[in-house]
Design a protein around this motif. Structure first.
Motif, PDB file in Angstrom:
ATOM      1  N   GLU A 122       0.853  -1.202   0.000  1.00 20.45           N
ATOM      2  CA  GLU A 122       0.000   0.000   0.000  1.00 20.45           C
ATOM      3  C   GLU A 122       0.885   1.247   0.000  1.00 20.45           C
ATOM      4  OE1 GLU A 122      -2.191   1.212   3.680  1.00 20.45           O
ATOM      5  OE2 GLU A 122      -3.967   0.973   2.402  1.00 20.45           O
ATOM      6  N   PRO A 173      -2.288  -6.285  -1.550  1.00 17.74           N
ATOM      7  CA  PRO A 173      -2.163  -5.281  -0.476  1.00 17.74           C
ATOM      8  C   PRO A 173      -3.192  -5.429   0.642  1.00 17.74           C
ATOM      9  CG  PRO A 173      -2.131  -4.245  -2.651  1.00 17.74           C
ATOM     10  CD  PRO A 173      -2.520  -5.662  -2.861  1.00 17.74           C
ATOM     11  N   ARG A 227      -5.082  -3.088   3.503  1.00 17.90           N
ATOM     12  CA  ARG A 227      -5.342  -1.687   3.839  1.00 17.90           C
ATOM     13  C   ARG A 227      -4.747  -1.384   5.217  1.00 17.90           C
ATOM     14  NH1 ARG A 227     -11.406  -0.004   3.579  1.00 17.90           N
ATOM     15  NH2 ARG A 227     -11.500  -1.218   5.491  1.00 17.90           N
TER      16      ARG A 227
END
Ligand code: HGY
Ligand code: MN
Ligand code: MN
Ligand code: MN
Length: 411
Positions: free
Chosen positions: A199, A376, A378
């Motif tokens: 991210e 990814p 978060r």
């Protein structure tokens, strides 16, 4: 895109319903009603594709393409579908959705791959119910013994063997789950990164090069329960004092090793556990990880020294039971190169990474060419209800594995 986003979303959302702690994150322990519901969903999806759907003695779910000679090794794709306590919806199921969607897309597009592709959905990877973990992959590779299944118990004292038997499995046949290397051409897992790197660097996927080694122990320290009011301090055999000193020493041991070594005491139980009783016994877990095996060994040796010192000085007994011991693993270079090639061709942004989390792929890699793709997370969050991956990110990872499989025939 060769894969279908709506089906990927449906897999994650359906699997997240099979949960024993709704509203407090996802909990799906092995050999429970939630396991049953999840595995039935997975099997229904596989059966739609005219695959050979079966389970092994460990309870792992497979779905293999039919029109290949039975002796031909398969390319296995998938992950695990058990969870930690109060965890998230993507740790494991992201790889299950990948396996299902890759199988659907290959069948739908009538792709003739060089090897039969086989879905694999494993259980007790987290060790959330019985400790240890990576159970399905260990059963397939190094093998698991009936003794282990009888020794490992959950918090209600139910052994794995008992839980498996009442679930309809045959634990006494666990050795039949062991595969030979020539049955599997490759194993490819997709997993959420469970960290912040992709991210932060705005990348689509991580191509895992190394997975850290993991050593996990359950430590018991036995002193003597006494009256909290009448027992002079110098006459006590207080197990919790010794355990508390040990926890601080474990932190120092990890820090002293370097090489990104980490150690965690994640759980501790105090017995009898009342305000007016000197703690007679403590049970704690320790989880040690490093990409350098010598560092893991250094922490383990330090813990044993510290326990011995305490036992001698405080008149305590102790035991240290190994739950898991996996050495650091290097993933298949051939598969990594194919992934890189396909990512470049598909304009998918990636970086090579080391995994600080353990995965079934690290166990499979000890026996067959294995690959692991991260998508990814978060805020880098995982093992918590906040765990999240955007569905289009998940789909990019799935697309990459779909094209990697097509490439493996040429590897
Ligand atoms: O503990 C781990 O690293 C994995 O989530 N089982
Ligand atoms: Mn996982
Ligand atoms: Mn996990
Ligand atoms: Mn894993």
């Amino acid at each position: 895109m060769k894969t279908n986003l709506d089906r990927i979303v449906k897999d994650i959302e359906e699997l997240s319903k099979f949960n024993s702690t709704p509203g407090r994150g996802l909990t799906r322990f092995s050999f429970t009603e939630e396991d049953r519901q999840a595995r039935n969903y997975i099997k229904r999806e596989l059966e739609k594709l005219d695959l050979y759907v079966y389970e092994d003695a460990a309870g792992t779910v497979f779905g293999r393409m039919k029109d290949y000679p039975v002796e031909m090794p398969s390319i296995m794709v998938g992950s695990h579908f058990d969870s930690v306590k109060n965890g998230g919806n993507f740790d494991g199921p992201a790889g299950i959705a990948m396996g299902l969607e890759v199988m659907r897309s290959l069948v739908e597009n009538n792709v003739k791959t060089a090897y039969p592709v086989e879905f694999v959905g494993m259980i007790e990877e987290e060790g959330g119910r019985f400790g240890g973990g990576v159970f399905g992959s260990r059963a397939m590779t190094v093998g698991v013994t009936l003794e282990e299944l009888k020794a490992n118990c959950d918090s209600d004292g139910i052994s794995m063997a008992e839980a498996m038997a009442s679930f309809g499995l045959e634990p006494e046949k666990i050795s039949s789950a062991k595969r030979s290397p020539d049955e599997i051409r490759a194993f490819i897992e997709l997993h959420i990164e469970q960290g912040p790197v992709l991210e932060k660097e705005n990348l689509d996927v991580g191509l895992v090069e190394y997975i850290v080694g993991i050593a996990e122990y359950r430590i018991g320290i036995k002193g003597r329960p006494d009256h909290a009011g009448t027992t002079p301090m110098n006459l006590r055999k207080d197990a919790l004092i010794a355990a508390s000193e040990l926890v601080c020493q474990i932190e120092e041991l990890a820090l002293s090793q370097g090489d990104g070594t980490v150690a965690t005491v994640g759980a501790m139980d105090v017995f009898p556990g009342a305000a007016n009783i000197v703690p007679g016994e403590v049970e704690l877990t320790v989880d040690i990880r490093s990409r350098n095996q010598d560092c893991i060994d250094g922490v383990v040796a330090g813990i044993k020294r510290s326990l011995k010192d305490k036992a001698d000085s405080r008149g305590l007994a102790w035991e240290m039971r190994e739950l898991l011991n996996v050495t650091p693993v290097t993933m298949s270079e051939k598969i990594l190169n194919t992934m890189q090639e396909k990512a470049d061709e598909g304009g998918i942004g990636y970086k090579k990474m080391t995994s600080g989390a353990g995965h079934d792929a690290m166990i499979m890699a000890s026996m067959v060419d294995s690959g692991l793709v991260f998508v990814p997370s978060r805020d880098g969050r995982s093992h918590c209800p906040e765990e999240w991956t955007d569905y289009d990110q998940l789909q990019k990872g799935i697309e990459l594995i779909y094209h990697t499989i097509l490439g493996i025939g040429e590897v």
